[in-house]
Enzyme design. Sequence first.
Site, PDB file in Angstrom:
ATOM      1  N   TYR A  22       0.799   4.244  -2.540  1.00 22.69           N
ATOM      2  CA  TYR A  22      -0.299   5.216  -2.369  1.00 22.69           C
ATOM      3  C   TYR A  22      -0.075   6.033  -1.095  1.00 22.69           C
ATOM      4  CZ  TYR A  22      -5.188   6.833  -1.901  1.00 22.69           C
ATOM      5  OH  TYR A  22      -6.339   7.589  -1.782  1.00 22.69           O
ATOM      6  N   ASP A  23       0.136   5.319   0.026  1.00 18.36           N
ATOM      7  CA  ASP A  23       0.222   6.000   1.325  1.00 18.36           C
ATOM      8  C   ASP A  23       1.411   6.956   1.376  1.00 18.36           C
ATOM      9  OD1 ASP A  23      -1.575   3.915   1.621  1.00 18.36           O
ATOM     10  OD2 ASP A  23      -0.736   3.147   3.491  1.00 18.36           O
ATOM     11  N   ARG A  65     -14.406   0.258   9.008  1.00 21.31           N
ATOM     12  CA  ARG A  65     -14.261   1.465   8.192  1.00 21.31           C
ATOM     13  C   ARG A  65     -15.441   2.365   8.532  1.00 21.31           C
ATOM     14  NH1 ARG A  65     -10.188  -0.986   7.447  1.00 21.31           N
ATOM     15  NH2 ARG A  65      -9.004  -1.288   5.518  1.00 21.31           N
ATOM     16  N   GLY A  82     -10.555 -11.502   5.161  1.00 24.36           N
ATOM     17  CA  GLY A  82     -10.358 -11.699   6.599  1.00 24.36           C
ATOM     18  C   GLY A  82     -11.650 -12.186   7.218  1.00 24.36           C
ATOM     19  N   ASP A 140      -3.660  -4.482   5.472  1.00 25.35           N
ATOM     20  CA  ASP A 140      -5.038  -3.977   5.477  1.00 25.35           C
ATOM     21  C   ASP A 140      -5.312  -3.387   6.868  1.00 25.35           C
ATOM     22  OD1 ASP A 140      -7.650  -4.866   3.555  1.00 25.35           O
ATOM     23  OD2 ASP A 140      -8.125  -4.211   5.580  1.00 25.35           O
ATOM     24  N   ARG A 170       0.819  -1.212   0.000  1.00 21.87           N
ATOM     25  CA  ARG A 170       0.000   0.000   0.000  1.00 21.87           C
ATOM     26  C   ARG A 170       0.851   1.259   0.000  1.00 21.87           C
ATOM     27  NH1 ARG A 170      -5.479  -1.885   2.160  1.00 21.87           N
ATOM     28  NH2 ARG A 170      -6.134   0.263   2.330  1.00 21.87           N
ATOM     29  N   ASN A 194     -17.728  -3.609  -4.707  1.00 18.80           N
ATOM     30  CA  ASN A 194     -17.760  -5.082  -4.808  1.00 18.80           C
ATOM     31  C   ASN A 194     -19.050  -5.640  -4.210  1.00 18.80           C
ATOM     32  OD1 ASN A 194     -15.315  -5.407  -6.059  1.00 18.80           O
ATOM     33  ND2 ASN A 194     -14.331  -6.537  -4.397  1.00 18.80           N
ATOM     34  N   PHE A 195     -19.370  -5.220  -2.977  1.00 17.31           N
ATOM     35  CA  PHE A 195     -20.520  -5.810  -2.277  1.00 17.31           C
ATOM     36  C   PHE A 195     -21.827  -5.524  -3.020  1.00 17.31           C
ATOM     37  CE2 PHE A 195     -18.659  -6.103   2.353  1.00 17.31           C
ATOM     38  CZ  PHE A 195     -17.683  -6.979   1.878  1.00 17.31           C
ATOM     39  N   LYS A 207       1.061   9.948  -0.967  1.00 18.12           N
ATOM     40  CA  LYS A 207       0.179  10.981  -0.409  1.00 18.12           C
ATOM     41  C   LYS A 207       0.857  11.716   0.747  1.00 18.12           C
ATOM     42  CE  LYS A 207      -3.824  10.480  -2.704  1.00 18.12           C
ATOM     43  NZ  LYS A 207      -4.571  11.568  -3.355  1.00 18.12           N
TER      44      LYS A 207
HETATM   45  P1  NAD Z   1     -11.025   7.814  -8.900  1.00 20.07           P
HETATM   46  O1  NAD Z   1     -10.030   6.755  -9.249  1.00 20.07           O
HETATM   47  O2  NAD Z   1     -12.424   7.634  -9.343  1.00 20.07           O
HETATM   48  O3  NAD Z   1     -10.530   9.222  -9.442  1.00 20.07           O
HETATM   49  C1  NAD Z   1      -9.199   9.555  -9.677  1.00 20.07           C
HETATM   50  C2  NAD Z   1      -9.108  10.218 -11.047  1.00 20.07           C
HETATM   51  O4  NAD Z   1      -7.737  10.600 -11.280  1.00 20.07           O
HETATM   52  C3  NAD Z   1      -9.521   9.284 -12.181  1.00 20.07           C
HETATM   53  O5  NAD Z   1     -10.406   9.943 -13.042  1.00 20.07           O
HETATM   54  C4  NAD Z   1      -8.201   8.963 -12.867  1.00 20.07           C
HETATM   55  O6  NAD Z   1      -8.345   8.666 -14.231  1.00 20.07           O
HETATM   56  C5  NAD Z   1      -7.407  10.228 -12.606  1.00 20.07           C
HETATM   57  N1  NAD Z   1      -5.956  10.040 -12.684  1.00 20.07           N
HETATM   58  C6  NAD Z   1      -5.213   9.052 -12.120  1.00 20.07           C
HETATM   59  N2  NAD Z   1      -3.918   9.217 -12.413  1.00 20.07           N
HETATM   60  C7  NAD Z   1      -3.844  10.351 -13.169  1.00 20.07           C
HETATM   61  C8  NAD Z   1      -2.766  11.040 -13.787  1.00 20.07           C
HETATM   62  N3  NAD Z   1      -1.501  10.598 -13.684  1.00 20.07           N
HETATM   63  N4  NAD Z   1      -3.040  12.156 -14.498  1.00 20.07           N
HETATM   64  C9  NAD Z   1      -4.312  12.601 -14.627  1.00 20.07           C
HETATM   65  N5  NAD Z   1      -5.365  11.989 -14.070  1.00 20.07           N
HETATM   66  C10 NAD Z   1      -5.127  10.876 -13.339  1.00 20.07           C
HETATM   67  O7  NAD Z   1     -10.953   7.985  -7.322  1.00 20.07           O
HETATM   68  P2  NAD Z   1     -11.783   8.918  -6.319  1.00 20.07           P
HETATM   69  O8  NAD Z   1     -12.350   8.054  -5.288  1.00 20.07           O
HETATM   70  O9  NAD Z   1     -12.664   9.861  -7.066  1.00 20.07           O
HETATM   71  O10 NAD Z   1     -10.595   9.733  -5.638  1.00 20.07           O
HETATM   72  C11 NAD Z   1     -10.302  11.084  -5.962  1.00 20.07           C
HETATM   73  C12 NAD Z   1      -9.188  11.587  -5.054  1.00 20.07           C
HETATM   74  O11 NAD Z   1      -9.619  11.517  -3.686  1.00 20.07           O
HETATM   75  C13 NAD Z   1      -7.898  10.758  -5.141  1.00 20.07           C
HETATM   76  O12 NAD Z   1      -6.791  11.620  -5.073  1.00 20.07           O
HETATM   77  C14 NAD Z   1      -7.960   9.897  -3.908  1.00 20.07           C
HETATM   78  O13 NAD Z   1      -6.671   9.547  -3.449  1.00 20.07           O
HETATM   79  C15 NAD Z   1      -8.688  10.800  -2.919  1.00 20.07           C
HETATM   80  N6  NAD Z   1      -9.355   9.978  -1.882  1.00 20.07           N
HETATM   81  C16 NAD Z   1     -10.500   9.287  -2.173  1.00 20.07           C
HETATM   82  C17 NAD Z   1     -11.076   8.489  -1.199  1.00 20.07           C
HETATM   83  C18 NAD Z   1     -12.345   7.711  -1.461  1.00 20.07           C
HETATM   84  O14 NAD Z   1     -12.758   6.959  -0.562  1.00 20.07           O
HETATM   85  N7  NAD Z   1     -13.015   7.836  -2.574  1.00 20.07           N
HETATM   86  C19 NAD Z   1     -10.483   8.391   0.076  1.00 20.07           C
HETATM   87  C20 NAD Z   1      -9.305   9.092   0.300  1.00 20.07           C
HETATM   88  C21 NAD Z   1      -8.763   9.898  -0.672  1.00 20.07           C
HETATM   89  N1  UDP Z   2     -12.859  -5.729   1.479  1.00 16.28           N
HETATM   90  C1  UDP Z   2     -13.582  -6.904   1.573  1.00 16.28           C
HETATM   91  N2  UDP Z   2     -14.099  -7.461   0.443  1.00 16.28           N
HETATM   92  C2  UDP Z   2     -13.981  -6.871  -0.780  1.00 16.28           C
HETATM   93  C3  UDP Z   2     -13.254  -5.658  -0.883  1.00 16.28           C
HETATM   94  C4  UDP Z   2     -12.706  -5.111   0.264  1.00 16.28           C
HETATM   95  O1  UDP Z   2     -13.738  -7.471   2.672  1.00 16.28           O
HETATM   96  O2  UDP Z   2     -14.498  -7.433  -1.759  1.00 16.28           O
HETATM   97  C5  UDP Z   2     -12.317  -5.144   2.718  1.00 16.28           C
HETATM   98  C6  UDP Z   2     -10.843  -4.756   2.632  1.00 16.28           C
HETATM   99  O3  UDP Z   2     -10.017  -5.865   2.943  1.00 16.28           O
HETATM  100  C7  UDP Z   2     -10.771  -3.658   3.677  1.00 16.28           C
HETATM  101  C8  UDP Z   2     -12.140  -2.981   3.597  1.00 16.28           C
HETATM  102  O4  UDP Z   2     -12.997  -3.939   2.969  1.00 16.28           O
HETATM  103  O5  UDP Z   2     -10.612  -4.215   4.967  1.00 16.28           O
HETATM  104  C9  UDP Z   2     -12.144  -1.699   2.800  1.00 16.28           C
HETATM  105  O6  UDP Z   2     -11.526  -1.958   1.562  1.00 16.28           O
HETATM  106  P1  UDP Z   2     -11.446  -0.890   0.387  1.00 16.28           P
HETATM  107  O7  UDP Z   2     -10.630  -1.520  -0.698  1.00 16.28           O
HETATM  108  O8  UDP Z   2     -12.796  -0.397   0.032  1.00 16.28           O
HETATM  109  O9  UDP Z   2     -10.688   0.376   1.001  1.00 16.28           O
HETATM  110  P2  UDP Z   2      -9.492   0.614   2.043  1.00 16.28           P
HETATM  111  O10 UDP Z   2     -10.130   1.327   3.153  1.00 16.28           O
HETATM  112  O11 UDP Z   2      -8.910  -0.696   2.489  1.00 16.28           O
HETATM  113  O12 UDP Z   2      -8.517   1.418   1.263  1.00 16.28           O
END
Ligand code: NAD
Ligand code: UDP
Length: 323
Positions: free
Chosen positions: A145-146, A211, A205, A273, A142, A190-191, A149
Amino acid sequence: MISRILVTGGAGFLGSYLCERLVSMGHDVICLDNFFTSQKSNVTHLLSEPNFELIRHDVTLPIFLEVDQIYNLACPAAPGHYQFNPIKTIKTSVLGSINMLGVAKRCGARILQASTSEIYGDPEVHPQVESYRGSVNPLGIRACYDEGKRVAETLFMDYHRSNHVDVRIVRIFNTYGPRMHPYDGRVVSNFIRQALADEEITIFGDGSQTRSFCYRDDLVNAIIAMMNNEQRFIGPVNIGNPVEFTIRELAEQVIELAGSKSQLVFRPLPDDDPTRRRPDITLAKKELGWEPKIPLRDGLKQTIDWFKSINLSDYRPPTPNYS
Ligand code: NAD
Ligand code: UDP
């Protein structure tokens, strides 16, 4: 006042709804996206609006635009998506932030970073407060990503301190709603997809991990409020719904609301996770006067209705986390 606003990642799940809101407020909106995890259909309904423009571009490359505000959302967000090409993921957070901070610096624009609860890793402090520095495995699957960010937050603070760039940082907790990519592998998509097809619901798990799920509209209200707060409050601020559920409870709610015959099946828990996650939103309440309004049950109903309305064959093939 009308602003020229750039939304990177503007065709994604959150970005497309944010663009829709900003367009309806009358702003001139530029949506920039490379469509890695999204598709044009998320924004085609906006293309006929005179105050909306779409650019296919990758944020890891420089671009010259004149804008007043930037929402930096470009980054794959679902584990299956961001682990697909981890090097590209970290480049997107790091190079993408440098490029967008450069635009902000040149234009004197305000820039908001969509950071994440993932910067807390598998947290020892619960619920998570902004002052908690987190527990991320820098070597794990992970980390692309982590850590990406986390570096982005560092860049935002350094551009702010060294170059007086007007920054805002929001840490977004799990958000769901209509227009999630149905094959993104995230738990809600997924669900719901599995429940509507009466397929097995895959719990990773034993389902006791937790969450806290925030509905898309609540989230977008918060980030617009954060961008426009004139109190010089730059964050970071947690944005999420503080009501915590186990993954098993989520599965049971989805089955009930979808009227599904699906059974639960248990699969191995992916590495690193997080075992629990819940935002402390005291700061968001105090500084932005914001708190979420939509309970999980109501948000799930809206999301299930949207999943019923789409044609799955319009979406790109399954990601590695798809099952
Ligand atoms: P998403 O994947 O639907 O949207 C991300 C968008 O960025 C997509 O349209 C993708 O095509 C675009 N993208 C990816 N790489 C790119 C690049 N190199 N250049 C240009 N565009 C690019 O995801 P989302 O859930 O809408 O998330 C949006 C933002 O919010 C992300 O930065 C994500 O990290 C952050 N975020 C979302 C959540 C969540 O639960 N949805 C939680 C935490 C943070
Ligand atoms: N998860 C699950 N079944 C799935 C997809 C995800 O049990 O089909 C679990 C995953 O292991 C995590 C939680 O659901 O514990 C949230 O997963 P998600 O990928 O939505 O986001 P995360 O918060 O882990 O980035």
